[in-house]
Design a protein around this motif. Structure first.
Motif, PDB file in Angstrom:
ATOM      1  N   ASN A   1       0.842  -1.193   0.000  1.00 26.14           N
ATOM      2  CA  ASN A   1       0.000   0.000   0.000  1.00 26.14           C
ATOM      3  C   ASN A   1       0.877   1.243   0.000  1.00 26.14           C
ATOM      4  O   ASN A   1       1.843   1.342   0.739  1.00 26.14           O
ATOM      5  N   ARG A   2       0.513   2.186  -0.842  1.00 33.37           N
ATOM      6  CA  ARG A   2       1.181   3.487  -0.877  1.00 33.37           C
ATOM      7  C   ARG A   2       0.306   4.513  -0.163  1.00 33.37           C
ATOM      8  O   ARG A   2       0.789   5.448   0.431  1.00 33.37           O
ATOM      9  N   SER A   3      -1.006   4.316  -0.282  1.00 33.05           N
ATOM     10  CA  SER A   3      -1.997   5.148   0.403  1.00 33.05           C
ATOM     11  C   SER A   3      -3.241   4.286   0.575  1.00 33.05           C
ATOM     12  O   SER A   3      -3.230   3.105   0.238  1.00 33.05           O
ATOM     13  N   ALA A   4      -4.320   4.896   1.030  1.00 32.49           N
ATOM     14  CA  ALA A   4      -5.561   4.140   1.207  1.00 32.49           C
ATOM     15  C   ALA A   4      -6.161   3.688  -0.116  1.00 32.49           C
ATOM     16  O   ALA A   4      -6.941   2.737  -0.163  1.00 32.49           O
ATOM     17  N   THR A   5      -5.780   4.330  -1.208  1.00 36.11           N
ATOM     18  CA  THR A   5      -6.366   4.019  -2.510  1.00 36.11           C
ATOM     19  C   THR A   5      -5.351   3.566  -3.562  1.00 36.11           C
ATOM     20  O   THR A   5      -5.722   3.297  -4.689  1.00 36.11           O
ATOM     21  N   THR A   6      -4.076   3.498  -3.183  1.00 35.29           N
ATOM     22  CA  THR A   6      -3.022   3.206  -4.155  1.00 35.29           C
ATOM     23  C   THR A   6      -2.017   2.194  -3.607  1.00 35.29           C
ATOM     24  O   THR A   6      -1.663   2.235  -2.437  1.00 35.29           O
TER      25      THR A   6
ATOM     26  N   ASP B   1       1.856   0.195  -4.746  1.00 32.70           N
ATOM     27  CA  ASP B   1       3.063   0.371  -5.557  1.00 32.70           C
ATOM     28  C   ASP B   1       3.550  -1.007  -5.995  1.00 32.70           C
ATOM     29  O   ASP B   1       3.983  -1.806  -5.162  1.00 32.70           O
ATOM     30  N   ILE B   2       3.455  -1.297  -7.281  1.00 34.80           N
ATOM     31  CA  ILE B   2       4.023  -2.546  -7.789  1.00 34.80           C
ATOM     32  C   ILE B   2       5.530  -2.308  -7.833  1.00 34.80           C
ATOM     33  O   ILE B   2       6.047  -1.659  -8.737  1.00 34.80           O
ATOM     34  N   ASN B   3       6.223  -2.819  -6.807  1.00 33.65           N
ATOM     35  CA  ASN B   3       7.617  -2.437  -6.616  1.00 33.65           C
ATOM     36  C   ASN B   3       8.634  -3.568  -6.819  1.00 33.65           C
ATOM     37  O   ASN B   3       9.834  -3.326  -6.760  1.00 33.65           O
TER      38      ASN B   3
ATOM     39  N   ALA C   1      -5.845  -8.845  -8.101  1.00 36.72           N
ATOM     40  CA  ALA C   1      -5.877  -8.555  -6.666  1.00 36.72           C
ATOM     41  C   ALA C   1      -6.071  -7.068  -6.393  1.00 36.72           C
ATOM     42  O   ALA C   1      -6.835  -6.680  -5.505  1.00 36.72           O
ATOM     43  N   ILE C   2      -5.399  -6.225  -7.165  1.00 37.04           N
ATOM     44  CA  ILE C   2      -5.508  -4.773  -6.972  1.00 37.04           C
ATOM     45  C   ILE C   2      -6.916  -4.301  -7.313  1.00 37.04           C
ATOM     46  O   ILE C   2      -7.502  -3.500  -6.584  1.00 37.04           O
ATOM     47  N   ARG C   3      -7.464  -4.818  -8.388  1.00 39.58           N
ATOM     48  CA  ARG C   3      -8.850  -4.480  -8.745  1.00 39.58           C
ATOM     49  C   ARG C   3      -9.820  -4.921  -7.652  1.00 39.58           C
ATOM     50  O   ARG C   3     -10.755  -4.201  -7.315  1.00 39.58           O
ATOM     51  N   ALA C   4      -9.606  -6.108  -7.113  1.00 38.87           N
ATOM     52  CA  ALA C   4     -10.490  -6.624  -6.057  1.00 38.87           C
ATOM     53  C   ALA C   4     -10.447  -5.741  -4.817  1.00 38.87           C
ATOM     54  O   ALA C   4     -11.436  -5.632  -4.092  1.00 38.87           O
ATOM     55  N   GLN C   5      -9.311  -5.103  -4.581  1.00 37.93           N
ATOM     56  CA  GLN C   5      -9.177  -4.178  -3.456  1.00 37.93           C
ATOM     57  C   GLN C   5      -9.767  -2.807  -3.774  1.00 37.93           C
ATOM     58  O   GLN C   5      -9.874  -1.958  -2.897  1.00 37.93           O
ATOM     59  N   GLY C   6     -10.129  -2.578  -5.044  1.00 37.20           N
ATOM     60  CA  GLY C   6     -10.675  -1.284  -5.456  1.00 37.20           C
ATOM     61  C   GLY C   6      -9.625  -0.186  -5.466  1.00 37.20           C
ATOM     62  O   GLY C   6      -9.939   0.990  -5.270  1.00 37.20           O
ATOM     63  N   LYS C   7      -8.379  -0.562  -5.742  1.00 35.88           N
ATOM     64  CA  LYS C   7      -7.282   0.405  -5.704  1.00 35.88           C
ATOM     65  C   LYS C   7      -6.705   0.643  -7.085  1.00 35.88           C
ATOM     66  O   LYS C   7      -7.005  -0.066  -8.034  1.00 35.88           O
ATOM     67  N   LYS C   8      -5.867   1.647  -7.170  1.00 38.81           N
ATOM     68  CA  LYS C   8      -5.082   1.951  -8.362  1.00 38.81           C
ATOM     69  C   LYS C   8      -3.633   1.627  -8.050  1.00 38.81           C
ATOM     70  O   LYS C   8      -3.255   1.427  -6.895  1.00 38.81           O
ATOM     71  N   ALA C   9      -2.794   1.601  -9.079  1.00 37.91           N
ATOM     72  CA  ALA C   9      -1.395   1.235  -8.890  1.00 37.91           C
ATOM     73  C   ALA C   9      -0.467   2.293  -9.457  1.00 37.91           C
ATOM     74  O   ALA C   9      -0.787   2.959 -10.436  1.00 37.91           O
ATOM     75  N   ILE C  10       0.663   2.424  -8.805  1.00 35.77           N
ATOM     76  CA  ILE C  10       1.814   3.080  -9.413  1.00 35.77           C
ATOM     77  C   ILE C  10       2.831   1.962  -9.608  1.00 35.77           C
ATOM     78  O   ILE C  10       2.741   0.901  -8.980  1.00 35.77           O
TER      79      ILE C  10
ATOM     80  N   ALA D   1      -5.963   1.566 -17.274  1.00 29.13           N
ATOM     81  CA  ALA D   1      -6.988   2.107 -16.373  1.00 29.13           C
ATOM     82  C   ALA D   1      -6.688   1.772 -14.912  1.00 29.13           C
ATOM     83  O   ALA D   1      -7.163   2.457 -14.010  1.00 29.13           O
ATOM     84  N   LEU D   2      -5.885   0.756 -14.674  1.00 32.35           N
ATOM     85  CA  LEU D   2      -5.518   0.388 -13.309  1.00 32.35           C
ATOM     86  C   LEU D   2      -4.501   1.360 -12.702  1.00 32.35           C
ATOM     87  O   LEU D   2      -4.402   1.485 -11.496  1.00 32.35           O
ATOM     88  N   LEU D   3      -3.767   2.044 -13.568  1.00 29.26           N
ATOM     89  CA  LEU D   3      -2.733   2.943 -13.086  1.00 29.26           C
ATOM     90  C   LEU D   3      -3.329   4.206 -12.489  1.00 29.26           C
ATOM     91  O   LEU D   3      -4.326   4.721 -12.982  1.00 29.26           O
ATOM     92  N   ASP D   4      -2.687   4.686 -11.443  1.00 26.13           N
ATOM     93  CA  ASP D   4      -3.095   5.951 -10.841  1.00 26.13           C
ATOM     94  C   ASP D   4      -3.052   7.014 -11.931  1.00 26.13           C
ATOM     95  O   ASP D   4      -2.070   7.111 -12.675  1.00 26.13           O
ATOM     96  N   SER D   5      -4.117   7.800 -12.077  1.00 27.89           N
ATOM     97  CA  SER D   5      -4.246   8.728 -13.204  1.00 27.89           C
ATOM     98  C   SER D   5      -3.107   9.734 -13.271  1.00 27.89           C
ATOM     99  O   SER D   5      -2.638  10.076 -14.345  1.00 27.89           O
ATOM    100  N   GLU D   6      -2.618  10.210 -12.148  1.00 22.73           N
ATOM    101  CA  GLU D   6      -1.505  11.173 -12.158  1.00 22.73           C
ATOM    102  C   GLU D   6      -0.244  10.516 -12.698  1.00 22.73           C
ATOM    103  O   GLU D   6       0.459  11.085 -13.518  1.00 22.73           O
TER     104      GLU D   6
END
Length: 129
Positions: free
Chosen positions: A59-64, A66-68, A92-101, A119-124
């Motif tokens: 987890n990077r934040s509550a909504t993101t 990091d595929i590290n 797994a990330i989609r199931a969590q309702g999160k985005k990824a960096i 679309a899975l990537l954090d928009s920024e």
């Protein structure tokens, strides 16, 4: 057995069907590994308990997340295992309702080759590619 290959389209009655993307890979001669899934980590070990494949996405934040990190043992290289890890992580990330960096070099390249998953990537982060 936690890391067996799945050569069929349909798995057990209570498990999900293999996705169309995975089926396309199987039709081209590939096999799919079944991974052990933990929170923000997916991996496989061989019969001796040695780690042979892994992806982490803390987890990077509550909504993101990091595929590290991705790792595939030399014995499995060139068989599409890293791509399978990416698809499992995406599920797994989609199931969590999160985005990824993505900070893992393999993952960065994988997303560049697979824009259908952008679309899975954090928009920024996605807009800065």
């Amino acid at each position: 057995m936690k890391n067996r290959f799945l050569p069929r389209l349909q798995r057990g009655r209570n498990q999900n069907f293999i996705s169309a993307h995975k089926w396309e890979f199987i039709e081209k001669g590939g096999c799919f590994m079944e991974f052990t899934k933990e929170t923000n980590r997916i991996f496989a070990k061989d019969a001796a308990g040695k780690l042979i494949a892994e992806i982490t996405f803390p987890n990077r934040s509550a909504t993101t997340v990091d595929i590290n990190h991705t790792f595939v043992d030399d014995s499995l290289r060139g068989q599409g295992v890293a791509g399978q890890l990416m698809l499992a992580a995406i599920d797994a990330i989609r199931a969590q309702g999160k985005k990824a960096i993505v900070t893992c070099p393999y993952a960065v390249g994988w997303f560049q080759k697979h824009p259908e998953f952008s679309a899975l990537l954090d928009s920024e982060i996605s807009s800065n590619k």
